[in-house]
Design a protein around this motif. Structure first.
Motif, PDB file in Angstrom:
ATOM      1  N   HIS A 147      38.129  18.600 -14.860  1.00 30.11           N
ATOM      2  CA  HIS A 147      37.063  19.565 -15.130  1.00 30.11           C
ATOM      3  C   HIS A 147      37.446  20.905 -14.517  1.00 30.11           C
ATOM      4  CE1 HIS A 147      34.121  16.504 -16.574  1.00 30.11           C
ATOM      5  NE2 HIS A 147      34.927  15.726 -15.884  1.00 30.11           N
ATOM      6  N   GLY A 148      38.045  21.762 -15.314  1.00 27.94           N
ATOM      7  CA  GLY A 148      38.524  23.039 -14.814  1.00 27.94           C
ATOM      8  C   GLY A 148      39.962  22.923 -14.343  1.00 27.94           C
ATOM      9  N   ARG A 149      40.380  23.905 -13.579  1.00 26.17           N
ATOM     10  CA  ARG A 149      41.763  23.973 -13.110  1.00 26.17           C
ATOM     11  C   ARG A 149      41.994  22.984 -11.975  1.00 26.17           C
ATOM     12  NH1 ARG A 149      41.869  26.966  -8.378  1.00 26.17           N
ATOM     13  NH2 ARG A 149      39.851  27.823  -7.816  1.00 26.17           N
ATOM     14  N   VAL A 150      43.262  22.786 -11.629  1.00 21.67           N
ATOM     15  CA  VAL A 150      43.626  22.031 -10.440  1.00 21.67           C
ATOM     16  C   VAL A 150      44.193  23.017  -9.423  1.00 21.67           C
ATOM     17  CG1 VAL A 150      44.006  19.863 -11.644  1.00 21.67           C
ATOM     18  CG2 VAL A 150      45.906  21.474 -11.388  1.00 21.67           C
ATOM     19  N   SER A 151      44.128  22.655  -8.141  1.00 20.78           N
ATOM     20  CA  SER A 151      44.543  23.545  -7.058  1.00 20.78           C
ATOM     21  C   SER A 151      45.628  22.871  -6.238  1.00 20.78           C
ATOM     22  CB  SER A 151      43.333  23.876  -6.169  1.00 20.78           C
ATOM     23  OG  SER A 151      43.727  24.576  -5.007  1.00 20.78           O
ATOM     24  N   GLY A 152      46.623  23.656  -5.803  1.00 17.22           N
ATOM     25  CA  GLY A 152      47.731  23.103  -5.041  1.00 17.22           C
ATOM     26  C   GLY A 152      47.936  23.784  -3.707  1.00 17.22           C
ATOM     27  N   SER A 153      48.615  23.092  -2.807  1.00 23.85           N
ATOM     28  CA  SER A 153      48.982  23.662  -1.515  1.00 23.85           C
ATOM     29  C   SER A 153      50.070  24.711  -1.694  1.00 23.85           C
ATOM     30  CB  SER A 153      49.465  22.555  -0.575  1.00 23.85           C
ATOM     31  OG  SER A 153      50.588  21.887  -1.143  1.00 23.85           O
ATOM     32  N   GLY A 154      50.350  25.464  -0.627  1.00 30.15           N
ATOM     33  CA  GLY A 154      51.329  26.527  -0.722  1.00 30.15           C
ATOM     34  C   GLY A 154      52.709  26.053  -1.104  1.00 30.15           C
ATOM     35  N   ASP A 155      53.093  24.843  -0.659  1.00 32.01           N
ATOM     36  CA  ASP A 155      54.434  24.337  -0.973  1.00 32.01           C
ATOM     37  C   ASP A 155      54.475  23.513  -2.258  1.00 32.01           C
ATOM     38  OD1 ASP A 155      53.219  21.976  -0.263  1.00 32.01           O
ATOM     39  OD2 ASP A 155      54.522  21.549   1.450  1.00 32.01           O
ATOM     40  N   GLY A 156      53.340  23.377  -2.929  1.00 34.41           N
ATOM     41  CA  GLY A 156      53.316  22.684  -4.212  1.00 34.41           C
ATOM     42  C   GLY A 156      53.402  21.182  -4.140  1.00 34.41           C
ATOM     43  N   THR A 157      53.160  20.588  -2.974  1.00 31.19           N
ATOM     44  CA  THR A 157      53.302  19.132  -2.850  1.00 31.19           C
ATOM     45  C   THR A 157      51.967  18.398  -2.850  1.00 31.19           C
ATOM     46  OG1 THR A 157      53.272  19.205  -0.422  1.00 31.19           O
ATOM     47  CG2 THR A 157      55.419  19.408  -1.513  1.00 31.19           C
ATOM     48  N   ARG A 158      50.869  19.127  -2.688  1.00 27.48           N
ATOM     49  CA  ARG A 158      49.554  18.483  -2.644  1.00 27.48           C
ATOM     50  C   ARG A 158      48.618  19.178  -3.627  1.00 27.48           C
ATOM     51  NH1 ARG A 158      48.137  16.525   3.510  1.00 27.48           N
ATOM     52  NH2 ARG A 158      50.095  15.425   3.888  1.00 27.48           N
ATOM     53  N   TRP A 159      47.911  18.357  -4.424  1.00 29.45           N
ATOM     54  CA  TRP A 159      47.081  18.887  -5.499  1.00 29.45           C
ATOM     55  C   TRP A 159      45.732  18.171  -5.539  1.00 29.45           C
ATOM     56  CZ3 TRP A 159      48.596  23.023  -8.422  1.00 29.45           C
ATOM     57  CH2 TRP A 159      49.914  23.426  -8.244  1.00 29.45           C
ATOM     58  N   ALA A 160      44.742  18.865  -6.047  1.00 26.81           N
ATOM     59  CA  ALA A 160      43.405  18.272  -6.154  1.00 26.81           C
ATOM     60  C   ALA A 160      42.634  18.934  -7.286  1.00 26.81           C
ATOM     61  CB  ALA A 160      42.644  18.408  -4.843  1.00 26.81           C
ATOM     62  N   GLY A 161      41.620  18.235  -7.776  1.00 29.61           N
ATOM     63  CA  GLY A 161      40.743  18.758  -8.813  1.00 29.61           C
ATOM     64  C   GLY A 161      39.569  17.816  -9.004  1.00 29.61           C
ATOM     65  N   VAL A 162      38.707  18.155  -9.938  1.00 27.40           N
ATOM     66  CA  VAL A 162      37.568  17.303 -10.289  1.00 27.40           C
ATOM     67  C   VAL A 162      37.934  16.524 -11.543  1.00 27.40           C
ATOM     68  CG1 VAL A 162      35.147  17.228 -10.976  1.00 27.40           C
ATOM     69  CG2 VAL A 162      35.913  18.892  -9.265  1.00 27.40           C
ATOM     70  N   TRP A 163      37.873  15.205 -11.443  1.00 28.31           N
ATOM     71  CA  TRP A 163      38.288  14.332 -12.547  1.00 28.31           C
ATOM     72  C   TRP A 163      37.165  13.373 -12.892  1.00 28.31           C
ATOM     73  CZ3 TRP A 163      38.646   9.054 -13.147  1.00 28.31           C
ATOM     74  CH2 TRP A 163      39.391   8.591 -14.246  1.00 28.31           C
ATOM     75  N   SER A 164      37.083  13.021 -14.176  1.00 28.54           N
ATOM     76  CA  SER A 164      36.207  11.928 -14.624  1.00 28.54           C
ATOM     77  C   SER A 164      36.794  11.330 -15.879  1.00 28.54           C
ATOM     78  CB  SER A 164      34.778  12.433 -14.906  1.00 28.54           C
ATOM     79  OG  SER A 164      34.708  13.083 -16.172  1.00 28.54           O
ATOM     80  N   ASP A 165      36.306  10.156 -16.257  1.00 26.45           N
ATOM     81  CA  ASP A 165      36.489   9.658 -17.616  1.00 26.45           C
ATOM     82  C   ASP A 165      35.144   9.107 -18.066  1.00 26.45           C
ATOM     83  OD1 ASP A 165      36.246   7.086 -16.548  1.00 26.45           O
ATOM     84  OD2 ASP A 165      38.351   6.557 -16.862  1.00 26.45           O
ATOM     85  N   ALA A 166      35.118   8.469 -19.217  1.00 25.97           N
ATOM     86  CA  ALA A 166      33.839   8.046 -19.782  1.00 25.97           C
ATOM     87  C   ALA A 166      33.134   6.987 -18.944  1.00 25.97           C
ATOM     88  CB  ALA A 166      34.034   7.540 -21.208  1.00 25.97           C
ATOM     89  N   GLU A 167      33.853   6.346 -18.017  1.00 22.99           N
ATOM     90  CA  GLU A 167      33.249   5.297 -17.210  1.00 22.99           C
ATOM     91  C   GLU A 167      33.244   5.657 -15.720  1.00 22.99           C
ATOM     92  OE1 GLU A 167      34.751   1.413 -18.250  1.00 22.99           O
ATOM     93  OE2 GLU A 167      34.975   1.994 -20.349  1.00 22.99           O
ATOM     94  N   HIS A 168      33.558   6.913 -15.381  1.00 22.28           N
ATOM     95  CA  HIS A 168      33.523   7.383 -13.997  1.00 22.28           C
ATOM     96  C   HIS A 168      32.855   8.754 -13.942  1.00 22.28           C
ATOM     97  CE1 HIS A 168      36.820   4.428 -13.883  1.00 22.28           C
ATOM     98  NE2 HIS A 168      36.507   4.273 -12.606  1.00 22.28           N
ATOM     99  N   VAL A 169      32.014   8.968 -12.928  1.00 26.98           N
ATOM    100  CA  VAL A 169      31.360  10.260 -12.763  1.00 26.98           C
ATOM    101  C   VAL A 169      32.358  11.266 -12.199  1.00 26.98           C
ATOM    102  CG1 VAL A 169      29.120   9.163 -12.372  1.00 26.98           C
ATOM    103  CG2 VAL A 169      30.559   9.780 -10.420  1.00 26.98           C
ATOM    104  N   PRO A 170      32.118  12.561 -12.373  1.00 27.26           N
ATOM    105  CA  PRO A 170      33.031  13.567 -11.812  1.00 27.26           C
ATOM    106  C   PRO A 170      33.060  13.514 -10.281  1.00 27.26           C
ATOM    107  CG  PRO A 170      31.637  14.534 -13.507  1.00 27.26           C
ATOM    108  CD  PRO A 170      31.074  13.167 -13.216  1.00 27.26           C
TER     109      PRO A 170
END
Length: 667
Positions: free
Chosen positions: A335-358
């Protein structure tokens, strides 16, 4: 019809029904930001509706790997857009805590404490970001009301001259150390987006000549601004607006999202040299649709979120066009963009599918991208009680016209609540340049899961014109609005009937916005459906063009405007064929909708009423194209569920007072 598995199976565990109150009061995460060192994630939590005049939201913090999430700001105000300083010591954010409904800029230490207001004005502010050197905060602000304008308004001397006296959205810079702020973009230039150059001395701006939202479907410019000298020069023009501007690490290139075909949608990634040259497409031939673009390691490469069919994938995209999978998750939706750490090794975002809430999810990758890392962790679990009630969903395909394969999502009741053949409601998405993804579909706007929990199957089709399947599919509506897309929807319903999953005598059709249009069109072309819901829809393509705020969007689908050639628009307008309607239809609309005027729903309702067709119209004061007020979301979703319960013999939801579907003489 082809399912994504050999046989559709539903859970053997019965569950309680998803309630309307659960869905209109739930909390959702937004705007995830990973700290530069990768140790901490900040994000926003906001309810899906507001009870009062103004929104309330709060910042939350969660460690990247282990530990519990904790609330970082009180939630008494509308705190949003958290942005880490380049050194990771501070979080800048926007809030209306000084004056409710008007935003200002704040700083809070990484470890918590009192938030400091660092900008002495408040207004319509967004797009907050730090300069790479940490010296400045930049943001966009709509020009505030002058004292003279305020006095005139208070005297009610407020005649409104259309397309004059515009308020432009301009770029501001705030010196974090001195707290001195200044507007830096030229007068009478609307700034839609911007991006910092790596040297912190220049910014690229996506601009147009007026603040009309219609401009984003016309020719716009990208300009370069030097913050010390104030020099401003146009770099290039393009059709549509340059979305998600990103600089290369060496400052030589700009990347952005833009259209490949006639439809104005940021479906592809392009690059241009800052010193001049033609656009070069980095994703030519991509069979999906790029929906988000960002930098990888300060512009060393690019990160794209692309939808391929119903599912999203995250790629690292090199400046020469090579792409490699960055995230191990290849199903569901980001849901929207994903965000990464300065060195590009760690990433996060908001995810869901039809059977999981965001929820907030994170993953790690190796510095050697080719090695990869399958670590994917869920860092929040906001609504396990709702997730436990979600019904099973499957990706499906069917054949429409010869050689045309259509995709969609099918949500089914759980075992123990109903048996096939099920009553079936098809919900058509808006846009039309949009899609149903493999995502959480349970809200006032997405009623698949609440219907399925009451024993109804729901088909979410992606007909021609949808995203996720390349530029040819997106552009397939040109010259054929309401044609192939209608056949794609109806053929999906018939495929489910033929497969024994859908009851041919209990079929419903529904949609919001363009989905509302296609619902109205469908019930003028067939009497196959026993009930319909038309939400914020348009019935007259000529009047809609002249009443809505984006008339130029129609040039993505028609050769000329209706002022030049009205017949193609009239030929595909549902109201032209309204005498054919046999399906009872519930119509709903926000009274302050600027995208699709409420007059569209009133037109269709009056025409149906004059012909003594079964119909009901409900309008909602203060609401625009998307509903925000809790009582309105509650009322609308309850009405939709009750309408289909009444006409398709489903389990009835919580009750609201509903008038008879038979029209009265007075209206």
């Amino acid at each position: 019809m082809v399912l994504d598995s050999e046989e559709v199976k539903v859970s053997e565990n019965a569950t309680t029904i998803l309630t309307v109150d659960e869905l209109v009061t739930m909390q959702r995460p937004f705007d995830v930001e990973v700290a530069p060192d990768g140790e901490t994630i900040v994000y926003v939590v906001r309810p899906v509706s507001r009870e009062e005049e103004h929104w309330r939201s709060s910042l939350w913090i969660v460690p990247f790997m282990e530990g519990e999430a904790r609330q970082f700001t009180s939630g008494l105000w509308h705190d949003r857009e958290p942005r880490w300083s380049p050194d990771g010591g501070w979080i800048a954010f926007l809030s209306d805590r000084a004056e409710r409904g008007k935003t200002s800029v704040y700083l809070i230490p990484r470890n918590g404490g009192e938030a400091l207001r660092v900008f002495d004005q408040a207004g319509e502010i967004d797009n907050l970001s730090w300069s790479p050197d940490g010296r400045f905060l930049a943001f966009l602000m709509v020009e505030p009301e002058t004292e003279e304008e305020k006095q005139r308004r208070e005297r009610r001397d407020d005649a409104r001259v259309w397309d004059a006296d515009w308020k432009y959205r301009r770029l501001w810079l705030l010196d974090v150390r001195t707290r001195a702020a200044r507007v830096v973009s030229p007068e009478r230039v609307q700034v839609w987006a911007y991006a910092w150059a790596p040297d912190s001395a220049r910014l690229a701006l996506a601009v147009s000549g007026t603040p009309r939202v219609d401009d984003v479907f016309r020719v716009t410019s990208v300009a370069l601004l030097d913050i010390e000298s104030g020099e401003y020069r146009e770099l290039f023009t393009m059709r549509g607006v340059a979305e998600d501007l990103v600089w290369s690490a060496d400052g030589e290139w700009l990347a952005y999202r833009g259209p490949l075909g006639r439809v104005v949608h940021g479906e592809a990634v392009f690059r241009r040299r800052v010193r001049g040259g033609e656009a070069e497409c980095l994703t030519a031939g991509y069979r999906g649709t790029v929906e988000h673009l960002g930098p990888y390691r300060q512009g060393e490469a690019l990160v794209v979120v692309g939808y391929e069919g119903l599912d999203a994938r995250v790629y690292r995209l090199e400046w020469d066009g090579e792409q490699r999978l960055l995230c191990p998750r290849t199903t569901g939706s980001w849901h929207g963009r994903v965000s990464g750490s300065g060195d590009g090794t760690r990433w996060a975002g908001v995810w869901s599918d039809a059977e999981h809430v965001p929820d907030v999810w994170c993953w790690r990758v190796s510095n050697d991208i080719s090695l990869g890392d399958t670590t994917l962790q869920r860092r929040t679990h906001l609504h396990p009680e709702i997730e436990a009630k979600l019904c099973p969903a499957r990706s499906i395909e069917w054949t429409s016209d010869p050689g045309v394969t259509v995709q969609g999502l099918l949500v089914l009741p759980r075992d123990g609540t109903a048996k096939p053949p099920y009553p079936l409601v098809v919900q058509i998405h808006g846009g039309p340049t949009s899609q149903w993804a493999n995502e959480f579909v349970a809200s006032w706007h997405d009623w698949a899961q609440p219907l399925a929990s009451r024993g109804c199957a729901v088909l979410l089709p992606n007909p021609r014109g949808s995203t996720g399947r390349g530029t040819q599919w997106i552009n397939a509506l040109f010259g054929d609005v309401g044609g192939g897309e209608y056949r794609d929807v109806v053929s999906g319903v018939e495929a489910l009937v033929a497969a024994g999953l859908a009851d041919p005598f209990r079929l419903g059709v529904s949609g919001w916005s363009w989905g509302g249009y296609l619902t109205a069109w469908t019930i003028t072309q067939t009497d196959r459906f026993r009930a319909a819901f038309m939400g914020a829809g348009l019935c007259n393509l000529i009047s809609d063009n002249n009443l809505g705020d984006i008339p130029s969007a129609n040039l993505s689908y028609f050769e000329r405007s209706p002022s030049e050639d009205p017949e193609p628009y009239w030929d595909r307008s549902p109201i032209r064929y309204v005498q054919r309607v046999r399906t009872p239809v519930l119509i709903a609309h926000g009274e302050d909708d600027e995208r699709v005027s409420v007059c569209e729903s009133i037109q269709f309702y009056r025409a149906l009423q004059i012909l003594e067709k079964p119909c009901q119209l409900v309008t909602y004061p203060r609401e625009k194209h998307g509903f925000e007020e809790r009582n309105h979301q509650r009322d609308l979703l309850t009405r939709i569920l009750q309408w289909f319960a009444q006409h398709l013999d489903l389990e009835a939801p919580e009750r609201v007072t509903m008038a008879t579907t038979a029209p009265s003489a007075s209206g």
